[in-house]
Design a protein around this motif. Structure first.
Motif, PDB file in Angstrom:
ATOM      1  N   LEU A 167      -5.898   0.245   7.851  1.00 51.21           N
ATOM      2  CA  LEU A 167      -4.980   1.284   7.396  1.00 51.21           C
ATOM      3  C   LEU A 167      -4.942   2.498   8.321  1.00 51.21           C
ATOM      4  CD1 LEU A 167      -5.900   1.124   3.595  1.00 51.21           C
ATOM      5  CD2 LEU A 167      -3.987   0.012   4.759  1.00 51.21           C
ATOM      6  N   THR A 177      -8.498   1.523  -4.346  1.00 51.42           N
ATOM      7  CA  THR A 177      -7.576   2.651  -4.459  1.00 51.42           C
ATOM      8  C   THR A 177      -6.341   2.452  -3.592  1.00 51.42           C
ATOM      9  OG1 THR A 177      -9.351   4.204  -4.966  1.00 51.42           O
ATOM     10  CG2 THR A 177      -7.333   5.137  -4.073  1.00 51.42           C
ATOM     11  N   CYS A 178      -6.548   1.882  -2.422  1.00 47.48           N
ATOM     12  CA  CYS A 178      -5.438   1.646  -1.491  1.00 47.48           C
ATOM     13  C   CYS A 178      -4.762   0.303  -1.736  1.00 47.48           C
ATOM     14  CB  CYS A 178      -5.940   1.736  -0.046  1.00 47.48           C
ATOM     15  SG  CYS A 178      -6.530   3.370   0.401  1.00 47.48           S
ATOM     16  N   ILE A 200      -1.898  10.122   5.509  1.00 44.31           N
ATOM     17  CA  ILE A 200      -3.239  10.417   5.001  1.00 44.31           C
ATOM     18  C   ILE A 200      -4.000  11.346   5.929  1.00 44.31           C
ATOM     19  CG2 ILE A 200      -5.461   9.437   4.299  1.00 44.31           C
ATOM     20  CD1 ILE A 200      -4.059   6.813   3.762  1.00 44.31           C
ATOM     21  N   HIS A 222      -1.882   4.847   8.887  1.00 44.88           N
ATOM     22  CA  HIS A 222      -1.491   5.854   7.895  1.00 44.88           C
ATOM     23  C   HIS A 222      -2.221   7.178   8.096  1.00 44.88           C
ATOM     24  CE1 HIS A 222       0.949   3.205   5.320  1.00 44.88           C
ATOM     25  NE2 HIS A 222       0.067   2.262   5.635  1.00 44.88           N
ATOM     26  N   LEU A 225       0.925   3.677  -3.282  1.00 45.56           N
ATOM     27  CA  LEU A 225       0.368   5.020  -3.167  1.00 45.56           C
ATOM     28  C   LEU A 225       1.407   6.078  -3.495  1.00 45.56           C
ATOM     29  CD1 LEU A 225      -1.972   4.963  -0.055  1.00 45.56           C
ATOM     30  CD2 LEU A 225      -2.586   5.365  -2.421  1.00 45.56           C
ATOM     31  N   LEU A 244     -11.229   3.202   6.136  1.00 43.09           N
ATOM     32  CA  LEU A 244      -9.778   3.019   6.216  1.00 43.09           C
ATOM     33  C   LEU A 244      -9.403   2.206   7.451  1.00 43.09           C
ATOM     34  CD1 LEU A 244      -8.562   6.584   5.166  1.00 43.09           C
ATOM     35  CD2 LEU A 244      -8.176   4.464   3.894  1.00 43.09           C
ATOM     36  N   PHE A 268       0.833  -1.212   0.000  1.00 43.61           N
ATOM     37  CA  PHE A 268       0.000   0.000   0.000  1.00 43.61           C
ATOM     38  C   PHE A 268       0.860   1.253   0.000  1.00 43.61           C
ATOM     39  CE2 PHE A 268      -2.091   3.046   3.057  1.00 43.61           C
ATOM     40  CZ  PHE A 268      -2.898   3.628   2.100  1.00 43.61           C
ATOM     41  N   THR A 269       1.868   1.285   0.869  1.00 47.25           N
ATOM     42  CA  THR A 269       2.747   2.444   0.972  1.00 47.25           C
ATOM     43  C   THR A 269       3.485   2.675  -0.338  1.00 47.25           C
ATOM     44  OG1 THR A 269       3.048   2.094   3.332  1.00 47.25           O
ATOM     45  CG2 THR A 269       4.695   3.427   2.229  1.00 47.25           C
TER      46      THR A 269
END
Length: 291
Positions: free
Chosen positions: A54, A141-142, A38, A57, A11, A49, A7-8
């Motif tokens: 997540l 998206t993530c 975020i 973040h 993104l 999230l 994810f990191t």
């Protein structure tokens, strides 16, 4: 841990081209140097999230981000309709997430973007299908799309337990911030949709969005049930205070004490807890009137 790293990396390197962002990926900093930070400007996005694992973040949220409880420990950037770009930028996020319904001014979004911060605005529809789509969109998206499936499955299970209100009660939603600010919900609002999904009928369907409450319109609507956010009812001094508002005692809801309240975000967020919200709303709408 593997999904978090993916994810990191994803993104930081690819969000610059997501949703038509034309900035060069060369401008992205190494994920090893700076993990994705975020800021969420929408309570439902914040909740999703967290459900996706997540939350680590998240470095800042708007004031509608009240669930889970742990979000209350994060810095607040204000109400999504009155957020200043400077407050968001000061947290040094690499990503800002919101929805088109959150109400953040377009000029504020542009200011945030001009500071080199990626902003993604999700489309949110106030429906069961819309709630599921938003969960999937945020997860995709993530790049943790597979985590959406169990959340949606849980939502379906909760929805299956909803026992809709009987006899289609007329429900009037009042948005209150003390007696000086009292608005009633017409067509197209989140609460209007929730009332319908729970088996009720909006008592004021002849206009869209919100209108100021008047004694005349209240008596004419004559709701069977009056619904408020719990914070709104508290601002009026509880049920006793609401009954003192001109016209309320003359309605069926006032006569029989059918005044109900719910947590604001739960009632209107169309979040992963939508099924739980409808269970609670339908149950309260089904409560028998006082003798």
């Amino acid at each position: 841990m593997k999904q978090s790293f993916v994810f990191t990396t994803w993104l930081t390197c690819l969000l610059l081209v997501f949703l038509g962002n034309n900035q060069s990926a060369d401008a992205a900093r190494s994920p090893k140097e700076e993990p994705v930070r975020i800021v969420s400007l929408d309570g439902t996005v914040s909740e999703i999230l967290c459900d996706l694992g997540l939350q680590s973040h998240l470095i800042g949220v708007d004031v509608t981000s009240t669930y889970p409880e742990s979000l209350k420990k994060l810095p607040k950037v204000g109400h999504n309709r009155t957020i200043s770009a400077e407050g968001v930028i000061s947290l040094k996020p690499t990503l800002v997430l919101t929805t088109q319904n959150a109400g953040t001014k377009s000029e504020v979004i542009e200011q945030i973007k001009s500071a080199g911060i990626n902003v993604i605005t999700f489309q949110q529809e106030y429906s069961i299908a819309g709630a599921k789509k938003l969960i999937q969109d945020v997860a995709t998206t993530c790049q943790v799309g597979s985590k959406a499936k169990p959340l949606i499955k849980k939502l379906d299970a909760d929805l299956a337990l909803v026992k809709k209100a009987t006899n289609s009660p007329k429900v009037l939603f009042i948005y209150a911030r003390g007696t000086g600010t009292m608005m009633v919900s017409g067509r197209g609002t989140q609460v209007d949709k929730m009332i319908e999904l729970a088996g009720g009928v909006n008592a004021t369907p002849d206009f869209e969005n919100y209108k100021p409450l008047t004694a005349e319109s209240l008596v004419a609507a004559n709701p069977d049930v009056i619904l408020l956010f719990d914070s709104g009812l508290e601002s009026l001094g509880g049920p006793g205070g609401l009954l003192k508002v001109q016209g309320v005692a003359q309605t069926n809801a006032g006569k029989y004490g059918r005044i109900i309240d719910m947590d604001g975000h739960l009632l209107s967020g169309f979040s992963p807890r939508l099924g739980k919200a409808l269970q609670e709303l339908a149950q309260k709408m089904n409560q028998k009137p006082k003798a």
